[in-house]
Design a protein around this motif. Sequence first.
Motif, PDB file in Angstrom:
ATOM      1  N   LEU A 130       4.018   6.436   0.974  1.00  0.00           N
ATOM      2  CA  LEU A 130       3.491   5.791   2.415  1.00  0.00           C
ATOM      3  C   LEU A 130       2.277   5.028   2.014  1.00  0.00           C
ATOM      4  CD1 LEU A 130       3.811   9.022   4.367  1.00  0.00           C
ATOM      5  CD2 LEU A 130       5.504   7.127   4.681  1.00  0.00           C
ATOM      6  N   ASP A 131       2.111   4.224   3.093  1.00  0.00           N
ATOM      7  CA  ASP A 131       0.948   3.128   2.989  1.00  0.00           C
ATOM      8  C   ASP A 131      -0.410   4.057   2.934  1.00  0.00           C
ATOM      9  OD1 ASP A 131      -0.739   1.019   3.001  1.00  0.00           O
ATOM     10  OD2 ASP A 131      -0.783   0.834   5.015  1.00  0.00           O
ATOM     11  N   PRO A 132      -1.095   4.018   1.850  1.00  0.00           N
ATOM     12  CA  PRO A 132      -2.345   4.821   1.605  1.00  0.00           C
ATOM     13  C   PRO A 132      -3.240   4.672   2.936  1.00  0.00           C
ATOM     14  CG  PRO A 132      -1.861   4.010  -0.331  1.00  0.00           C
ATOM     15  CD  PRO A 132      -0.939   3.249   0.632  1.00  0.00           C
ATOM     16  N   ILE A 133      -3.252   3.367   3.229  1.00  0.00           N
ATOM     17  CA  ILE A 133      -4.164   3.008   4.285  1.00  0.00           C
ATOM     18  C   ILE A 133      -3.938   3.910   5.531  1.00  0.00           C
ATOM     19  CG2 ILE A 133      -5.206   1.228   5.910  1.00  0.00           C
ATOM     20  CD1 ILE A 133      -6.083   0.715   3.095  1.00  0.00           C
ATOM     21  N   PHE A 134      -2.771   4.106   5.787  1.00  0.00           N
ATOM     22  CA  PHE A 134      -2.288   4.891   7.111  1.00  0.00           C
ATOM     23  C   PHE A 134      -2.304   6.443   6.894  1.00  0.00           C
ATOM     24  CE2 PHE A 134       1.247   7.246   8.752  1.00  0.00           C
ATOM     25  CZ  PHE A 134       0.738   7.289  10.100  1.00  0.00           C
ATOM     26  N   ILE A 135      -1.719   7.001   5.467  1.00  0.00           N
ATOM     27  CA  ILE A 135      -1.684   8.070   5.267  1.00  0.00           C
ATOM     28  C   ILE A 135      -3.040   8.923   4.854  1.00  0.00           C
ATOM     29  CG2 ILE A 135      -0.928   8.089   2.910  1.00  0.00           C
ATOM     30  CD1 ILE A 135       0.776  10.264   5.683  1.00  0.00           C
ATOM     31  N   ILE A 136      -3.886   8.213   4.252  1.00  0.00           N
ATOM     32  CA  ILE A 136      -5.084   8.939   3.993  1.00  0.00           C
ATOM     33  C   ILE A 136      -5.816   9.586   5.045  1.00  0.00           C
ATOM     34  CG2 ILE A 136      -7.348   8.976   2.789  1.00  0.00           C
ATOM     35  CD1 ILE A 136      -5.785   7.089   0.617  1.00  0.00           C
ATOM     36  N   PRO A 137      -6.120   8.806   6.213  1.00  0.00           N
ATOM     37  CA  PRO A 137      -6.683   9.334   7.349  1.00  0.00           C
ATOM     38  C   PRO A 137      -5.781  10.344   7.993  1.00  0.00           C
ATOM     39  CG  PRO A 137      -6.725   6.879   7.569  1.00  0.00           C
ATOM     40  CD  PRO A 137      -5.956   7.279   6.139  1.00  0.00           C
ATOM     41  N   VAL A 138      -4.345  10.317   8.102  1.00  0.00           N
ATOM     42  CA  VAL A 138      -3.804  11.273   8.491  1.00  0.00           C
ATOM     43  C   VAL A 138      -3.952  12.590   7.706  1.00  0.00           C
ATOM     44  CG1 VAL A 138      -1.443  12.133   9.170  1.00  0.00           C
ATOM     45  CG2 VAL A 138      -1.963   9.663   9.698  1.00  0.00           C
ATOM     46  N   LEU A 139      -3.821  12.695   6.485  1.00  0.00           N
ATOM     47  CA  LEU A 139      -3.910  13.682   5.571  1.00  0.00           C
ATOM     48  C   LEU A 139      -5.350  14.153   5.843  1.00  0.00           C
ATOM     49  CD1 LEU A 139      -2.318  12.536   2.408  1.00  0.00           C
ATOM     50  CD2 LEU A 139      -1.348  14.126   4.013  1.00  0.00           C
ATOM     51  N   MET A 140      -6.333  13.290   5.911  1.00  0.00           N
ATOM     52  CA  MET A 140      -7.893  14.037   6.029  1.00  0.00           C
ATOM     53  C   MET A 140      -7.824  14.764   7.541  1.00  0.00           C
ATOM     54  SD  MET A 140     -10.164  10.914   4.639  1.00  0.00           S
ATOM     55  CE  MET A 140     -11.732  11.926   4.997  1.00  0.00           C
ATOM     56  N   LEU A 141      -7.131  14.371   8.438  1.00  0.00           N
ATOM     57  CA  LEU A 141      -7.265  14.859   9.848  1.00  0.00           C
ATOM     58  C   LEU A 141      -6.228  16.315   9.773  1.00  0.00           C
ATOM     59  CD1 LEU A 141      -6.506  12.095  12.291  1.00  0.00           C
ATOM     60  CD2 LEU A 141      -8.730  13.434  11.853  1.00  0.00           C
ATOM     61  N   VAL A 142      -5.403  16.246   8.873  1.00  0.00           N
ATOM     62  CA  VAL A 142      -4.670  17.445   8.871  1.00  0.00           C
ATOM     63  C   VAL A 142      -5.104  18.546   7.970  1.00  0.00           C
ATOM     64  CG1 VAL A 142      -2.420  18.548   7.955  1.00  0.00           C
ATOM     65  CG2 VAL A 142      -2.364  16.412   9.203  1.00  0.00           C
ATOM     66  N   PHE A 143      -5.590  18.169   6.789  1.00  0.00           N
ATOM     67  CA  PHE A 143      -6.492  19.128   5.706  1.00  0.00           C
ATOM     68  C   PHE A 143      -7.747  19.384   6.138  1.00  0.00           C
ATOM     69  CE2 PHE A 143      -2.751  17.626   2.901  1.00  0.00           C
ATOM     70  CZ  PHE A 143      -1.923  18.816   3.077  1.00  0.00           C
ATOM     71  N   GLY A 144      -8.209  18.325   6.767  1.00  0.00           N
ATOM     72  CA  GLY A 144      -9.878  18.563   7.175  1.00  0.00           C
ATOM     73  C   GLY A 144      -9.905  19.738   8.323  1.00  0.00           C
ATOM     74  N   GLY A 145      -9.113  20.040   9.007  1.00  0.00           N
ATOM     75  CA  GLY A 145      -9.081  21.095   9.935  1.00  0.00           C
ATOM     76  C   GLY A 145      -8.903  22.513   9.386  1.00  0.00           C
ATOM     77  N   GLY A 146      -8.690  22.716   8.169  1.00  0.00           N
ATOM     78  CA  GLY A 146      -8.505  24.009   7.539  1.00  0.00           C
ATOM     79  C   GLY A 146      -9.779  24.912   7.715  1.00  0.00           C
ATOM     80  N   ASN A 147     -10.967  24.358   7.536  1.00  0.00           N
ATOM     81  CA  ASN A 147     -12.151  25.241   7.449  1.00  0.00           C
ATOM     82  C   ASN A 147     -12.201  25.720   9.046  1.00  0.00           C
ATOM     83  OD1 ASN A 147     -12.729  25.194   4.945  1.00  0.00           O
ATOM     84  ND2 ASN A 147     -13.992  22.985   5.167  1.00  0.00           N
ATOM     85  N   PHE A 148     -12.195  24.865   9.847  1.00  0.00           N
ATOM     86  CA  PHE A 148     -12.285  25.247  11.202  1.00  0.00           C
ATOM     87  C   PHE A 148     -11.197  26.040  11.621  1.00  0.00           C
ATOM     88  CE2 PHE A 148     -11.699  23.875  15.935  1.00  0.00           C
ATOM     89  CZ  PHE A 148     -12.859  24.671  16.363  1.00  0.00           C
ATOM     90  N   LEU A 149      -9.998  26.044  11.106  1.00  0.00           N
ATOM     91  CA  LEU A 149      -9.083  26.559  11.655  1.00  0.00           C
ATOM     92  C   LEU A 149      -9.116  28.328  11.107  1.00  0.00           C
ATOM     93  CD1 LEU A 149      -6.087  27.205  12.841  1.00  0.00           C
ATOM     94  CD2 LEU A 149      -5.146  26.336  10.355  1.00  0.00           C
ATOM     95  N   SER A 150      -9.717  28.483   9.957  1.00  0.00           N
ATOM     96  CA  SER A 150     -10.179  29.849   9.244  1.00  0.00           C
ATOM     97  C   SER A 150     -10.817  30.593  10.333  1.00  0.00           C
ATOM     98  CB  SER A 150     -10.737  29.522   8.027  1.00  0.00           C
ATOM     99  OG  SER A 150     -12.149  28.985   8.206  1.00  0.00           O
ATOM    100  N   TYR A 151     -11.712  30.027  11.261  1.00  0.00           N
ATOM    101  CA  TYR A 151     -12.336  30.743  12.223  1.00  0.00           C
ATOM    102  C   TYR A 151     -11.563  31.687  12.988  1.00  0.00           C
ATOM    103  CZ  TYR A 151     -14.813  32.000  16.363  1.00  0.00           C
ATOM    104  OH  TYR A 151     -15.072  32.445  17.670  1.00  0.00           O
ATOM    105  N   PHE A 152     -10.499  31.009  13.449  1.00  0.00           N
ATOM    106  CA  PHE A 152      -9.544  31.709  14.129  1.00  0.00           C
ATOM    107  C   PHE A 152      -8.818  32.983  13.474  1.00  0.00           C
ATOM    108  CE2 PHE A 152     -10.050  27.451  16.010  1.00  0.00           C
ATOM    109  CZ  PHE A 152     -10.671  27.688  17.087  1.00  0.00           C
ATOM    110  N   PHE A 153      -8.776  32.846  12.297  1.00  0.00           N
ATOM    111  CA  PHE A 153      -8.240  33.916  11.607  1.00  0.00           C
ATOM    112  C   PHE A 153      -9.063  35.103  11.442  1.00  0.00           C
ATOM    113  CE2 PHE A 153      -5.395  30.570  10.434  1.00  0.00           C
ATOM    114  CZ  PHE A 153      -4.106  31.156  10.514  1.00  0.00           C
ATOM    115  N   ILE A 154     -10.605  34.646  11.418  1.00  0.00           N
ATOM    116  CA  ILE A 154     -11.385  35.874  11.170  1.00  0.00           C
ATOM    117  C   ILE A 154     -12.127  36.076  12.416  1.00  0.00           C
ATOM    118  CG2 ILE A 154     -11.783  35.252   8.884  1.00  0.00           C
ATOM    119  CD1 ILE A 154     -14.398  34.316  11.077  1.00  0.00           C
TER     120      ILE A 154
END
Length: 159
Positions: A130-154
Amino acid sequence: MYIETNSELSLGLFNFLISLCSFISYYFVSKMVSSKKRKAAIFYGGLALYLAVLLFVFPTSYVTILLYGVIIGVSFPLFNVPFVSLTYDIIGKSKNAGNWRVEYIIIREVFINIGRVLAIIVFIVSVSFLDPIFIIPVLMLVFGGGNFLSYFFIRKTSI
């Protein structure tokens, strides 16, 4: 940073800024965040880390990248110190903790590293097809939420 500025000095200053902010933040977080405030610190640190990623959804500039560095430098210790403390407290109270604590820590590290490897694989595959200009921000939004999401598990854990 280097791509934005074409300057190794600006990259070095960026890394220095993140390190300075992290150093100061680690100091204050370790002194001020008690066990009663851990979950709140994890929540706010994870939220700030995710909000920092949102800066890359919009066109970036030198100032935007510096702002990202400051937010990350301050927020990661706010998230990481209480999260790791909570993790070790949970391990310490688990069944046979005295005999199995090393194994528990190794298992924790195995899953952290599996997540890192999977994220890298997804990144490499994504930018290959995929076009890196498009997909890198999308991946950052998806994976960047991991730390925040962990709060809901603990959030319902009790120590």
